[in-house]
Design a protein around this motif. Structure first.
Motif, PDB file in Angstrom:
ATOM      1  N   ALA A 151      43.220  29.561  27.401  1.00 31.82           N
ATOM      2  CA  ALA A 151      42.079  29.444  26.713  1.00 31.82           C
ATOM      3  C   ALA A 151      40.784  29.842  27.384  1.00 31.82           C
ATOM      4  N   VAL A 152      39.990  30.495  26.832  1.00 32.27           N
ATOM      5  CA  VAL A 152      38.907  31.264  27.601  1.00 32.27           C
ATOM      6  C   VAL A 152      37.935  30.882  26.728  1.00 32.27           C
ATOM      7  N   GLU A 153      36.589  30.428  27.446  1.00 29.95           N
ATOM      8  CA  GLU A 153      35.271  30.062  26.588  1.00 29.95           C
ATOM      9  C   GLU A 153      34.104  30.717  27.598  1.00 29.95           C
ATOM     10  N   GLY A 154      33.505  31.697  26.900  1.00 31.72           N
ATOM     11  CA  GLY A 154      32.575  32.549  27.580  1.00 31.72           C
ATOM     12  C   GLY A 154      33.155  33.384  28.856  1.00 31.72           C
ATOM     13  N   ALA A 207      31.372  50.172  32.748  1.00 34.08           N
ATOM     14  CA  ALA A 207      32.670  49.872  32.546  1.00 34.08           C
ATOM     15  C   ALA A 207      33.124  48.550  32.332  1.00 34.08           C
ATOM     16  N   GLY A 208      32.228  47.622  32.731  1.00 37.95           N
ATOM     17  CA  GLY A 208      32.594  46.087  32.374  1.00 37.95           C
ATOM     18  C   GLY A 208      33.479  45.482  33.281  1.00 37.95           C
ATOM     19  N   MET A 209      33.309  46.151  34.699  1.00 40.01           N
ATOM     20  CA  MET A 209      34.184  45.502  35.753  1.00 40.01           C
ATOM     21  C   MET A 209      33.121  44.327  36.671  1.00 40.01           C
ATOM     22  N   ARG A 210      33.826  44.087  37.594  1.00 44.35           N
ATOM     23  CA  ARG A 210      33.386  43.246  38.504  1.00 44.35           C
ATOM     24  C   ARG A 210      33.376  43.940  39.956  1.00 44.35           C
ATOM     25  N   LYS A 242      36.931  32.177  36.620  1.00 45.35           N
ATOM     26  CA  LYS A 242      36.495  33.415  36.027  1.00 45.35           C
ATOM     27  C   LYS A 242      37.621  34.227  35.283  1.00 45.35           C
ATOM     28  N   ALA A 243      37.376  34.397  34.041  1.00 45.52           N
ATOM     29  CA  ALA A 243      38.436  34.770  32.976  1.00 45.52           C
ATOM     30  C   ALA A 243      38.584  36.260  33.314  1.00 45.52           C
ATOM     31  N   ASP A 244      39.258  36.714  34.649  1.00 47.35           N
ATOM     32  CA  ASP A 244      39.539  38.059  34.842  1.00 47.35           C
ATOM     33  C   ASP A 244      41.120  38.053  34.926  1.00 47.35           C
ATOM     34  N   ASN A 265      35.786  39.352  28.714  1.00 45.71           N
ATOM     35  CA  ASN A 265      35.660  40.291  27.560  1.00 45.71           C
ATOM     36  C   ASN A 265      36.963  41.375  27.580  1.00 45.71           C
ATOM     37  N   VAL A 266      37.379  41.710  26.552  1.00 49.07           N
ATOM     38  CA  VAL A 266      38.637  42.562  26.439  1.00 49.07           C
ATOM     39  C   VAL A 266      38.311  43.766  26.900  1.00 49.07           C
TER      40      VAL A 266
END
Ligand code: NI
Length: 432
Positions: free
Chosen positions: A27-30, A140-143, A363-365, A403-404
Motif C-alpha cells: 500500500a502506497v500513500e503519496g 524523467a521522474g527519477m530520484r 519512499k515508494a520507489d 508515481n508510476v
C-alpha cells in the motif's frame, strides 16, 4: 495524496532473506509506503484510488545506482579496450571538451530511459552542465543526487567552485525532494590539497555532502604515496573530507587503515565492478569492507566504461567477483548482493533507512518484474533467482516517489523515439 494498492505480487521487502511474501500486497500513500507484506496487510480501511493487479510478478525495491556520469551514454562505444589514461587523455577528455549544454540534457535522458527500463529508480551522478542533468531528472521522474565534477588543476577550477553554491541554491531539495546536490571534487589526482580544502569548506557551509573518486587504480595510490606520503583515503582524511557525508566511488586499492577510516567516518562506498573490470583497475575488497562495517552500494560508472547501466549485471558481477577473488563460494551471498543494489545505496541519496526497503515509512520507489519467464522456474529461492538469473528486461513496472513511471514496459515520462533521434544526431556531430 494519491493512494495506490499493488496486489498479488511476490513481495520481497529486503528486511531479511526470508521476508518474501507470495500473493502479497503493498500500500502506497503519496510518496511513501504505508505497508508491504502478505495479503491483507494493508491498513484497515485503506481505500486506494488505484489498484494494480500484479499477479505473476515480483515486487522489490528499485535499484540505487550510486555512481554514474549519465551523459556519457553519448560516448558509448566511442573508445573501448584502451588503458585508462590513454582512454581519458586521447579519447574521452577531447570529446567531452566539445559537449554542449543541450547534449548533456539528451545524453542524460538516454541514461534515465535505460535506467528506468532496467529497474533503477535513483542514481548519484557526477558530470558537468549539471542544470541540464537536473532538468532531465525532473522530467524523467527519477530520484538523483547530483554533483558537478570539479577539476582543481584545469582552467575551470574557479568556475567549478563558483558554480557550487549556485547549483545547490537552484536544485538541492527540488523536484518534490527527488533531487539533492553534493559537491563533486573529481579525485585527489585532479584536485590538489589546497583546492580540496576549499571544496570541503564550501560543502560545510552549504550543508551538503561530497561525491568523489577515491583509490580507483594502483597508479593513483602509488602517485599519492610518492607526492604526499599518504594513501588517497588518508590524504583526504587529513584534509577533513570525512567530516562531511562522503560518497566514495571505487575504493579498489585499500589498506587496513583506509578501511578503518571509511568505517569510522561512515563513508558510503560506490562499488563499480564492471567498470573496474573493463578498465582493468582491479577488484575492490568488498567482502572486507562489509566486514569492517562500511556501507557499500553498487554503481555502473559511466556508459563509456561499462558499457551499459544495468544494475542486475552489476549485482551478479559483484557477487561472482567476490567469490572468485576470495576463493570462497560463501562470499557476498544473494541477499547481501541485492542489498548492495538497493538499501546499500540509500545513504548516497541522503535517505538511509528510508530507501531500498519495502516497508512502512520508506519512499515508494519499487519495481515489478514479470516472473512468468523460464529462468524464474522452479520457484526455489527468489533471492537467488533475482541475483543469479534475472534479466533487466524482466522489469515490467517502475514506481518512483509513488508515481508510476513505467508500466507494461512503456516509459510514461519520456518520448523514447525523440531521445533516440536526438542522441544519434548529436553523437554523429561529436564524433565526425
Ligand atoms: Ni566515475
Amino acid at each position: 495524496m494519491g493512494k495506490l494498492l499493488i496486489k498479488g505480487a511476490t513481495v520481497i521487502t529486503m528486511e531479511n532473506h526470508d521476508s518474501v511474501f507470495d500473493g502479497g500486497e503493498i500500500a502506497v500513500e503519496g510518496q511513501n509506503i504505508v505497508s508491504a507484506g502478505p495479503a491483507g496487510s494493508a491498513p484497515e480501511g485503506f481505500d486506494p484510488d488505484r489498484t494494480i493487479d500484479a499477479s505473476g510478478m515480483v515486487a522489490l525495491p528499485g535499484f540505487v545506482n550510486t555512481h554514474t556520469h549519465a551523459a556519457m551514454t553519448l560516448l558509448r562505444s566511442y573508445a573501448d579496450d584502451l588503458p585508462l589514461m590513454k582512454w581519458l587523455e586521447e579519447k574521452i577528455w577531447p570529446l567531452e571538451a566539445r559537449l554542449e549544454a543541450e547534449d548533456i540534457y539528451w545524453g542524460t535522458m538516454l541514461c534515465c530511459l535505460e535506467m528506468i527500463r532496467s529497474g533503477t529508480t535513483s542514481f548519484a551522478d557526477m558530470y558537468f552542465f549539471m542544470d541540464q542533468v537536473a532538468l532531465a531528472v525532473e522530467k524523467a521522474g527519477m530520484r538523483a543526487s547530483l554533483s558537478r565534477g570539479m577539476i582543481g588543476v584545469g582552467p575551470e577550477a574557479q568556475q567549478a567552485l563558483d558554480y557550487g553554491p549556485e547549483f545547490v541554491g537552484r536544485w538541492h531539495g527540488q523536484a518534490g525532494g527527488r533531487i539533492t546536490v553534493r559537491l563533486g571534487p573529481h579525485a585527489p589526482y585532479t584536485c590538489p590539497p589546497d583546492y580540496l580544502k576549499k571544496v570541503i569548506e564550501m560543502a560545510g557551509k552549504l550543508g551538503v555532502g561530497i561525491h568523489i573518486h577515491l583509490a580507483e587504480t594502483r597508479t593513483e595510490v602509488e602517485d599519492m604515496l610518492k607526492n604526499y606520503g599518504k594513501t588517497p583515503i588518508q590524504l583526504v582524511e587529513s584534509l577533513g573530507l570525512f567530516e562531511l557525508p562522503v560518497l566514495a566511488a571505487h575504493c579498489v586499492h585499500l589498506d587496513e587503515r583506509d578501511m578503518e577510516i571509511l568505517a569510522a567516518k561512515k563513508a558510503i562506498v560506490a562499488h563499480n565492478p564492471e567498470s573496474n573490470m573493463k578498465l582493468a583497475s582491479g577488484i575492490a575488497p568488498v567482502t572486507a569492507l562489509l566486514k569492517a562495517g562500511v556501507a557499500v552500494g553498487l554503481g555502473t560508472d559511466g556508459a563509456a566504461s561499462n558499457n551499459n547501466l544495468d544494475m542486475m549485471e552489476e549485482m551478479r558481477s559483484a557477487a561472482l567477483l567476490q567469490k572468485v577473488s576470495t576463493m570462497d563460494p560463501l562470499a557476498l551471498p544473494s541477499f547481501q548482493a541485492l542489498g548492495m543494489a538497493t538499501a546499500g545505496g540509500a545513504g548516497a541519496m541522503g535517505l538511509e533507512g528510508q530507501l531500498g526497503l519495502l516497508k512502512k515509512g520508506c519512499k515508494a520507489d519499487l519495481i515489478l518484474l514479470d516472473a512468468k519467464k523460464p529462468h524464474f522456474f522452479p520457484r526455489n529461492d527468489w533471492m537467488a533467482h533475482i541475483v543469479y538469473a534475472a534479466q533487466s528486461s524482466d522489469v515490467d513496472t517502475v514506481i518512483i516517489d509513488g508515481n508510476v513511471v513505467m508500466e507494461g514496459r512503456k516509459v510514461l515520462t519520456i518520448d523514447e523515439d525523440e531521445v533516440y533521434q536526438q542522441v544519434q544526431s548529436r553523437a554523429e556531430r561529436l564524433t565526425k
